[in-house]
Design a protein around this motif. Structure first.
Motif, short mmCIF file in Angstrom:
data_model
loop_
_atom_site.label_atom_id
_atom_site.label_comp_id
_atom_site.label_asym_id
_atom_site.label_seq_id
_atom_site.Cartn_x
_atom_site.Cartn_y
_atom_site.Cartn_z
N LEU A 63 0.83 -1.21 0.00
CA LEU A 63 0.00 0.00 0.00
C LEU A 63 0.86 1.25 0.00
N HIS A 64 0.30 2.33 -0.54
CA HIS A 64 0.98 3.62 -0.58
C HIS A 64 0.08 4.62 0.15
N ILE A 65 0.62 5.30 1.14
CA ILE A 65 -0.18 6.20 1.99
C ILE A 65 0.21 7.65 1.74
N VAL A 177 15.02 0.94 3.01
CA VAL A 177 15.45 2.25 2.52
C VAL A 177 15.75 2.15 1.02
N GLU A 178 14.93 2.85 0.21
CA GLU A 178 15.04 2.77 -1.25
C GLU A 178 15.81 3.96 -1.79
N TYR A 179 16.79 3.74 -2.61
CA TYR A 179 17.58 4.83 -3.21
C TYR A 179 17.20 4.99 -4.70
N ILE A 281 6.99 -5.98 -6.70
CA ILE A 281 6.96 -5.36 -8.02
C ILE A 281 6.61 -3.88 -7.84
N ASP A 282 7.24 -3.02 -8.62
CA ASP A 282 6.90 -1.59 -8.61
C ASP A 282 6.89 -1.12 -10.05
N GLN A 283 5.73 -1.08 -10.64
CA GLN A 283 5.59 -0.74 -12.06
C GLN A 283 4.40 0.17 -12.28
C1 LRH Z 1 10.01 6.03 -6.97
C2 LRH Z 1 9.34 4.69 -6.71
C3 LRH Z 1 9.01 4.44 -5.26
C4 LRH Z 1 7.52 4.57 -5.17
C5 LRH Z 1 7.11 5.14 -6.43
C6 LRH Z 1 5.73 4.75 -6.84
O1 LRH Z 1 10.39 6.14 -8.30
O2 LRH Z 1 10.11 3.67 -7.25
O3 LRH Z 1 9.25 3.13 -4.89
O4 LRH Z 1 7.08 5.19 -4.06
O5 LRH Z 1 8.08 4.71 -7.36
#
Ligand code: LRH
Ligand code: MN
Length: 385
Positions: A63-65, A177-179, A281-283
């Motif tokens: 989920l994205h908040i 932690v995403e870079y 997955i992030d697409q």
């Molecule tokens: C930023 C990213 C991050 C998410 C967004 C939807 O580019 O990869 O993981 O928050 O895409």
């Protein structure tokens, strides 16, 4: 590894799909609305449920908040369970608000940093409510011009903010932690690369690990080597799988460079405990259907992993020991060139799901049903709004 072991490893592979991958998405130029695309978090979860039913290996949805914010997360968790799912990683969104023009956790203004920290803590609380053990943090923070801000000061603000966030993590919860090397900032990004993320995670503590988004590196980067180093250092927390030809294109994973995906999955196949790694997955699917694109993505990851598990690691080690450079390379090629469709058909038979989940989805009538029920929502792109 014999076939039985390969099947067992494949059966244990779980891939989390992103709620935001089921809705309409586009570029700053235009968003092409897709008939029946999910409009609400409930619809996004329902569509993720279809992917789980047809693949048998996607039991959770990220989920994205606030995109997926609701009043009652207990109700949402039950809704997910009704669709055979649990709620996975919680992603704070610290880039969708006017106040974050100059950053969020790195912002020069302490009040804005505090507000961003509150939003992260809220995501920790949401994760606890829905039974998730992962808060996955990506920051858009950065600058667009030399001199716009003090780069060292921004790093010190980031470190202090993350230390405060880390202190709010309950036992058993991980901060990933995403870079990303650029965009939306175009001069400096405060979390630009794996090294910065790794240094910070090491400084924070064992509940902090690095998330590798496969689209977040400069062209030419050896992503599998980054994965190998992070695994060796015990710092690899998870992936955001997608593919790109140029920048952060967020295309279907394995669609542009399946050999790179295979090389990445080799590092996973050769690690003793892959279960601790969050495969997500992030697409965004700008010109194609959302659900069958997601299913194809899952199949591409399974295909790459199956081939990686078939690498004759003994022959490979012998060739590497003997300095037989081409011989070693050919051991990898032999696995990559193996047709693993029969093996995956066996896997899916064992999981009780269709041999070709994309074909099954297309024959199911679900796409037509949701197009009728939901219609086609018109969406504006950045330029049009
Ligand atoms: C930023 C990213 C991050 C998410 C967004 C939807 O580019 O990869 O993981 O928050 O895409
Ligand atoms: Mn990502």
């Amino acid at each position: 590894m014999d076939e039985r072991e390969v099947l067992e490893r494949l059966r244990r592979l779980e891939i989390e799909t992103p709620s935001w991958g089921y809705g309409n998405s586009g570029t700053r130029f235009h968003v092409f609305p897709w008939p029946g695309a999910a409009r609400t978090v409930e619809e996004r979860i329902a569509d993720a449920g279809v992917v789980q039913r047809l693949t048998g290996c996607c039991p959770s949805v990220a989920l994205h908040i606030p995109w997926d914010a609701v009043d009652d997360y207990g109700v949402l968790t039950a809704h997910a369970a009704d669709h055979g799912l649990r709620i996975g990683a919680i992603n704070p969104n610290l880039f969708g608000d006017d106040e974050y023009r100059l950053g969020s956790l790195c912002h020069p203004d302490a009040a804005i940093r505090a507000r961003a920290l509150d939003e992260c803590r809220e995501c920790v609380a949401i994760a606890e409510q829905v039974g998730s053990t992962i808060v996955s943090l990506w920051l858009a923070d950065g600058t667009n011009y030399p001199g716009q801000d003090n780069l060292r000061a921004r790093h010190e603000r980031l470190t202090a903010s993350l230390e405060e966030l880390y202190r709010s993590l309950p036992d058993g919860m991980r901060l990933l932690v995403e870079y990303k090397f650029f965009e939306p900032a175009f001069y400096s990004t405060d979390l630009p690369d794996w090294g910065t993320a790794a240094l910070l995670c090491r400084q924070l503590g064992p509940q902090a690990q690095v998330l590798v988004d496969t689209g977040h590196h400069p062209l030419g980067t050896n992503v599998e080597q980054i994965v190998a180093v992070l695994l060796a250092q015990g710092l690899l927390g998870g992936f955001h799988f997608n593919n790109r030809k140029y920048a952060d294109d967020d295309l279907i994973v394995g669609s542009v460079d399946p050999f790179e995906l295979f090389r990445i999955m080799c590092e996973i196949a050769w690690t003793p405990e892959p279960e601790r790694i969050a495969f997500m997955i992030d697409q965004s699917h700008n010109v194609e259907g959302k659900i069958d694109a997601m299913i194809q993505s899952v199949m591409n990851i399974q295909t790459a992993y199956a081939k990686a598990l078939l690498v004759d690691t003994e022959r490979l080690a012998d060739a590497q020991r003997d300095g037989d450079v081409l011989g070693a390379h050919r051991v990898l090629l032999a696995a990559f060139e193996t047709d693993v469709r029969p093996l995956l058909a066996q896997l899916r038979g064992g999981l009780g799901v269709p041999e070709d989940p994309v074909a099954a989805f297309r024959e199911s009538g679900y796409a037509e049903e949701i197009a009728r029920e939901r219609g086609t929502a018109s969406v504006q792109s950045a330029y049009e709004s």
